[in-house]
Design an enzyme around this catalytic site. Structure first.
Site: not given
Lengths: 172, 284
Positions: B260, B221, B229
């Site tokens: 991601k 993070y 997120h």
């Protein structure tokens, strides 16, 4: 459409034989495939994968141009091309799916296959094209270093009603 | 000094102050794994203890901010210890009784106030009922609002459940550098590789948490996970370990699906760490 190996109506058996074996044979005589094989840097499965990716990029994804390059130290045939006329050259590394890579090898591939960019601050990047046994290809972009993901879209792409319903459920 | 209680490889922190310090001062998040006393039958919100990743515990020990301890076998109470426990029980009972008296007093006062507020309506109700029954209105009776002295029933009493442990059990220190039954990680190649990646990423200022929910080793993070997120799913690739392409595709696909970037991490030739980002190419 004619079945492979099937003769057109009205031809004699002799002519059928002369026409040759099933239609798949057009690949074997394709000039690009013969060119890739003549580079003599990789084994036949990798060359075949490179050929399939070549076709997919030009015919399936409509890339503007694609050329093949042999990398002897890596034992790979890789492709360089651009999606549209105005875009930069990109490097595509085809591979059959059953091959395993160490992270080390991936880094080596990126180092050697990459085109030295005019702007030195852009990181090394290649597209790994993975060819499945059924000839489908998936493309993943490998970049050296940390590349942030795209930020999540805000509620524009979510159906407003669904979004409100979710929030109400969450806050209850 | 933060005390990390280890049990069969799991690292736990039981103190709320220490858990807070770990997050605020050391940028380590951990996971809360305990049931909440007031809401036990759910796991959306959990409480102490804070479970730390083996890498997080080791980092704190390496920094000298924490010691690893393990509980020793509880001894049967010696001769002199009995009275202490009895006096504690007595003290607890006294506290309960005092609380009960206080609650009864407050409840009684509240009831009086409520009756005073509704006095007029109660009187009207009584008068109407008397008329219906055909009795003569009796003003003397109406003035007595409190029919009987108020008693708070014992099961209506509110009881506080103390969840902080009054006294800690016996503990002994555990050496974090050598493997033991309660801390088996030191020396294991997988752990050592993961720890190197963890330390490097932590050193760059990221917040890290466990990545098993996303098929990776860590989630990375850019700031506190409560506010951001994760940007990356970190996958540790030990040197020389071949990655099957199907695994790579699965991991990258999952990463794309949850917005991601997949981050492959492995030690470099020069002893540093190399990171490669993997994203879906977006080719149509």
């Amino acid at each position: 459409m004619e079945e492979p190996g099937c003769a057109a109506p009205g031809t004699s058996p002799n002519e059928r034989e002369a026409r040759g074996s099933p239609r798949g044979n057009w690949m074997a005589t394709h000039p690009k495939l013969t060119e890739m094989m003549s580079l003599d840097v990789a084994d036949s499965t990798q060359v075949y994968a490179a050929f399939l990716v070549y076709l997919d990029l030009l015919e399936g994804r409509n890339w503007h141009e694609v050329i093949c390059v042999g990398l002897a130290e890596l034992q790979l045939v890789c492709l360089r091309g651009r999606e549209r006329e105005a875009e930069n050259l990109q490097v595509v590394v085809p591979t059959p799916v059953h091959v395993s890579f160490t992270h080390q090898r991936l880094k080596e591939i990126m180092k050697r296959a990459c085109i030295p960019q005019a702007e030195t601050d852009s990181p090394l990047s290649v597209i790994l094209a993975i060819v499945e046994s059924d000839s489908t290809v998936v493309y993943y972009k490998l970049t050296d270093g940390f590349i942030m993901p795209d930020p999540p879209d805000d509620t524009e792409d979510m159906d407003n009603k669904q979004w409100r319903k979710k929030r109400r459920k969450l806050l209850r | 000094m933060i005390r990390i209680h280890v049990l069969e490889g799991t690292a736990l922190v039981w103190s709320a102050e220490e858990a807070r310090e770990i997050r605020e001062r050391f940028r380590l998040v951990g996971t809360l794994v305990g049931a909440l006393a007031r809401k036990p039958r759910q796991n959306a919100h959990l409480g102490l203890p804070l479970q730390l990743l083996p890498e997080e515990a080791r980092l704190l020990a390496e920094l000298g901010a924490a010691v690893l301890v393990r509980g020793t076998e509880t001894q049967p109470p010696a001769e002199g210890e009995e009275p202490t426990q009895a006096s504690e029980v007595e003290a607890y009972r006294r506290e309960l009784e005092e609380s009960y008296q206080e609650q009864q007093r407050l409840a009684g006062a509240e009831r009086e106030a409520l009756l005073a507020r509704l006095a007029e309506r109660i009187a009207q109700g009584r008068a109407r009922r008397r008329e219906q029954r055909g009795e003569t209105p009796d003003t003397v009776e109406d003035s007595g609002l409190l029919d009987s002295p108020f008693v708070l029933p014992h099961d209506a009493m509110m009881v506080q459940l103390p969840t902080a442990r009054r006294c800690l059990g016996q503990v002994e220190r555990v050496d974090w550098t050598s493997p033991s039954p309660d801390w088996p990680h030191p020396g294991r190649p997988a752990h050592e590789a993961r720890y190197r990646v963890f330390r490097e990423l932590w050193g760059r200022g990221y917040y890290l948490s466990g990545g098993s929910k996303f098929g990776g080793d860590f989630l990375v993070y850019p700031g506190d996970p409560l506010r951001f997120h994760a940007h990356y799913i970190a996958l540790c690739c030990p040197q020389g370990d071949p990655l099957p392409l199907r695994t790579l595709v699965a991991a990258a696909r999952l990463g794309t699906g949850v917005k991601k970037t997949l981050l492959l991490c492995s030690p470099d030739a020069g002893g540093t760490l190399a990171f490669t980002s993997l994203q879906w190419s977006g080719l149509q």
